[in-house]
Motif scaffolding. Structure first.
Motif, PDB file in Angstrom:
ATOM      1  N   UNK A   1      12.078  11.741  -1.846  1.00 57.36           N
ATOM      2  CA  UNK A   1      11.192  11.752  -3.073  1.00 57.36           C
ATOM      3  C   UNK A   1       9.904  12.581  -2.753  1.00 57.36           C
ATOM      4  N   UNK A   2       9.462  13.587  -3.549  1.00 52.97           N
ATOM      5  CA  UNK A   2       8.099  14.286  -3.362  1.00 52.97           C
ATOM      6  C   UNK A   2       6.777  13.346  -3.346  1.00 52.97           C
ATOM      7  N   UNK A   3       6.928  12.435  -4.217  1.00 52.91           N
ATOM      8  CA  UNK A   3       5.853  11.528  -4.516  1.00 52.91           C
ATOM      9  C   UNK A   3       5.458  10.917  -3.177  1.00 52.91           C
ATOM     10  N   UNK A   4       6.526  10.460  -2.439  1.00 51.52           N
ATOM     11  CA  UNK A   4       6.426   9.793  -1.209  1.00 51.52           C
ATOM     12  C   UNK A   4       5.932  10.577  -0.010  1.00 51.52           C
ATOM     13  N   UNK A   5       6.202  12.112  -0.068  1.00 49.29           N
ATOM     14  CA  UNK A   5       6.136  13.086   0.854  1.00 49.29           C
ATOM     15  C   UNK A   5       4.707  13.233   0.617  1.00 49.29           C
ATOM     16  N   UNK A   6       4.081  13.551  -0.646  1.00 45.82           N
ATOM     17  CA  UNK A   6       2.888  13.851  -0.843  1.00 45.82           C
ATOM     18  C   UNK A   6       1.716  12.487  -0.389  1.00 45.82           C
ATOM     19  N   UNK A   7       2.151  11.435  -0.647  1.00 43.18           N
ATOM     20  CA  UNK A   7       1.466  10.258  -0.352  1.00 43.18           C
ATOM     21  C   UNK A   7       1.095  10.298   1.172  1.00 43.18           C
ATOM     22  N   UNK A   8       2.256  10.484   2.104  1.00 40.23           N
ATOM     23  CA  UNK A   8       2.283  10.593   3.348  1.00 40.23           C
ATOM     24  C   UNK A   8       1.298  11.654   3.907  1.00 40.23           C
TER      25      UNK A   8
ATOM     26  N   UNK B   1      -4.338   5.207  -8.243  1.00 40.53           N
ATOM     27  CA  UNK B   1      -3.606   4.012  -7.466  1.00 40.53           C
ATOM     28  C   UNK B   1      -3.220   4.906  -6.373  1.00 40.53           C
ATOM     29  N   UNK B   2      -2.588   6.008  -6.274  1.00 39.73           N
ATOM     30  CA  UNK B   2      -2.286   6.802  -5.224  1.00 39.73           C
ATOM     31  C   UNK B   2      -3.407   7.300  -4.301  1.00 39.73           C
ATOM     32  N   UNK B   3      -4.729   7.358  -4.924  1.00 30.90           N
ATOM     33  CA  UNK B   3      -5.808   7.879  -3.850  1.00 30.90           C
ATOM     34  C   UNK B   3      -6.422   6.584  -3.313  1.00 30.90           C
ATOM     35  N   UNK B   4      -6.461   5.659  -3.812  1.00 31.36           N
ATOM     36  CA  UNK B   4      -6.888   4.046  -3.355  1.00 31.36           C
ATOM     37  C   UNK B   4      -5.925   3.718  -2.223  1.00 31.36           C
TER      38      UNK B   4
ATOM     39  N   UNK C   1       0.909  -1.067   0.027  1.00 32.49           N
ATOM     40  CA  UNK C   1      -0.063  -0.029  -0.150  1.00 32.49           C
ATOM     41  C   UNK C   1       0.779   1.113  -0.033  1.00 32.49           C
ATOM     42  N   UNK C   2       2.013   1.391   0.950  1.00 32.01           N
ATOM     43  CA  UNK C   2       2.909   2.259   0.637  1.00 32.01           C
ATOM     44  C   UNK C   2       3.548   2.780  -0.699  1.00 32.01           C
ATOM     45  N   UNK C   3       3.888   1.454  -1.343  1.00 32.00           N
ATOM     46  CA  UNK C   3       4.359   1.686  -2.267  1.00 32.00           C
ATOM     47  C   UNK C   3       3.263   2.346  -3.605  1.00 32.00           C
ATOM     48  N   UNK C   4       1.994   2.019  -3.232  1.00 34.12           N
ATOM     49  CA  UNK C   4       1.160   2.511  -4.213  1.00 34.12           C
ATOM     50  C   UNK C   4       0.793   4.088  -3.898  1.00 34.12           C
ATOM     51  N   UNK C   5       0.815   4.263  -2.383  1.00 28.71           N
ATOM     52  CA  UNK C   5       0.706   5.718  -2.104  1.00 28.71           C
ATOM     53  C   UNK C   5       2.030   6.709  -2.351  1.00 28.71           C
ATOM     54  N   UNK C   6       3.037   6.109  -2.772  1.00 29.33           N
ATOM     55  CA  UNK C   6       4.241   6.853  -3.260  1.00 29.33           C
ATOM     56  C   UNK C   6       4.249   6.820  -4.768  1.00 29.33           C
ATOM     57  N   UNK C   7       3.350   6.292  -5.516  1.00 29.19           N
ATOM     58  CA  UNK C   7       3.309   6.303  -6.885  1.00 29.19           C
ATOM     59  C   UNK C   7       3.196   7.838  -7.406  1.00 29.19           C
ATOM     60  N   UNK C   8       4.060   8.282  -8.508  1.00 27.07           N
ATOM     61  CA  UNK C   8       3.803   9.676  -9.012  1.00 27.07           C
ATOM     62  C   UNK C   8       3.205   9.731 -10.301  1.00 27.07           C
ATOM     63  N   UNK C   9       2.878   8.447 -10.856  1.00 28.22           N
ATOM     64  CA  UNK C   9       2.372   8.471 -12.129  1.00 28.22           C
ATOM     65  C   UNK C   9       0.734   8.054 -12.369  1.00 28.22           C
TER      66      UNK C   9
ATOM     67  N   UNK D   1       6.268   3.729   8.805  1.00 31.39           N
ATOM     68  CA  UNK D   1       6.158   3.797   7.314  1.00 31.39           C
ATOM     69  C   UNK D   1       5.959   5.250   6.685  1.00 31.39           C
ATOM     70  N   UNK D   2       4.818   5.933   7.608  1.00 29.13           N
ATOM     71  CA  UNK D   2       4.262   7.294   7.041  1.00 29.13           C
ATOM     72  C   UNK D   2       5.556   8.001   7.405  1.00 29.13           C
ATOM     73  N   UNK D   3       6.372   7.969   8.640  1.00 29.85           N
ATOM     74  CA  UNK D   3       7.152   9.020   8.952  1.00 29.85           C
ATOM     75  C   UNK D   3       8.435   8.739   7.838  1.00 29.85           C
TER      76      UNK D   3
END
Length: 211
Positions: free
Chosen positions: A178-185, A119-122, A107-115, A169-171
């Motif tokens: 990676x800005x995509x990971x920061x945004x997902x968190x 998938x990021x929303x789910x 799920x963390x990998x999906x939340x870190x997706x930038x493309x 994992x969130x922290x």
């Protein structure tokens, strides 16, 4: 399953819209995951889960309505299932169940997706739902809602290792370059805020880390 699953997943995610192969593959994949979940020795299935879970998350955002309507509820059901998994206890040290670790990582990998925005929303919603249900299914029972005054947080209680694993994992995502990971968190923390603020133990333990 090692030989069969890759072919089923490939057919399930086929974008050609060939319902003659896609729909039966999706139904088969759905049945397989439901068959695997209650099996014993789940740690031996983690290798399969690492391939299977990302596929399920992607299918929950599929452009075909039938596929999406099949796997989007399944993602939520998996969140509920894994948030209640009992932590393993080895040599007196509690740790998150291996299959729950794999689920969270996917799920963390999906939340870190930038493309893939869908998938990021789910994935961010799944992480927030995990916190909500880990609190609900915690071994320690807080005071009943009927006895609490409106606006009052729940009294302190122990923080389950599943929640600790999620928050760690969130922290890590927040600290990433990676800005995509920061945004997902950030998206996840925003979604879980209402449940988070009701738990005094979580507030006192994690608030400074979120700033």
């Amino acid at each position: 399953l090692d030989d069969l699953l890759p072919q089923i997943m490939e057919l399930s995610e086929s974008g050609a819209g060939d319902s003659k192969s896609k729909l039966p593959a999706c139904e088969t994949l759905h049945a397989i995951i439901l068959y695997m979940l209650p099996m014993q020795n789940q740690e031996h299935l983690c290798k399969i889960y690492r391939e299977l879970f990302p596929c399920i998350l992607r299918l929950s955002t599929d452009t075909h309505d039938i596929t999406r309507n099949m796997f989007e509820p399944l993602v939520k059901q998996l969140v509920h299932w894994f948030s209640k998994k009992k932590a393993s206890n080895r040599m007196g040290i509690k740790s998150t169940a291996p299959e729950t670790v794999v689920w969270l990582d996917c799920i963390v990998e999906g939340a870190s997706n930038g493309s893939n925005a869908a998938l990021k929303d789910v994935s961010t919603r799944a992480l927030a739902e995990f916190l909500k249900w880990a609190i609900k299914q915690s071994v320690s029972v807080s005071a009943p809602r009927s006895r609490r005054k409106k606006g009052h947080a729940r009294p302190p209680r122990s923080s389950p290792v599943e929640i600790d694993s999620l928050m760690r994992r969130l922290f890590n995502m927040l600290k990433s370059q990676n800005p995509d990971k920061q945004m997902g968190a950030a998206m996840t923390l925003n979604l879980m805020y209402r449940d988070f603020r009701e738990e005094l133990t979580l507030v006192s333990k994690y608030t400074l880390d979120t700033l």
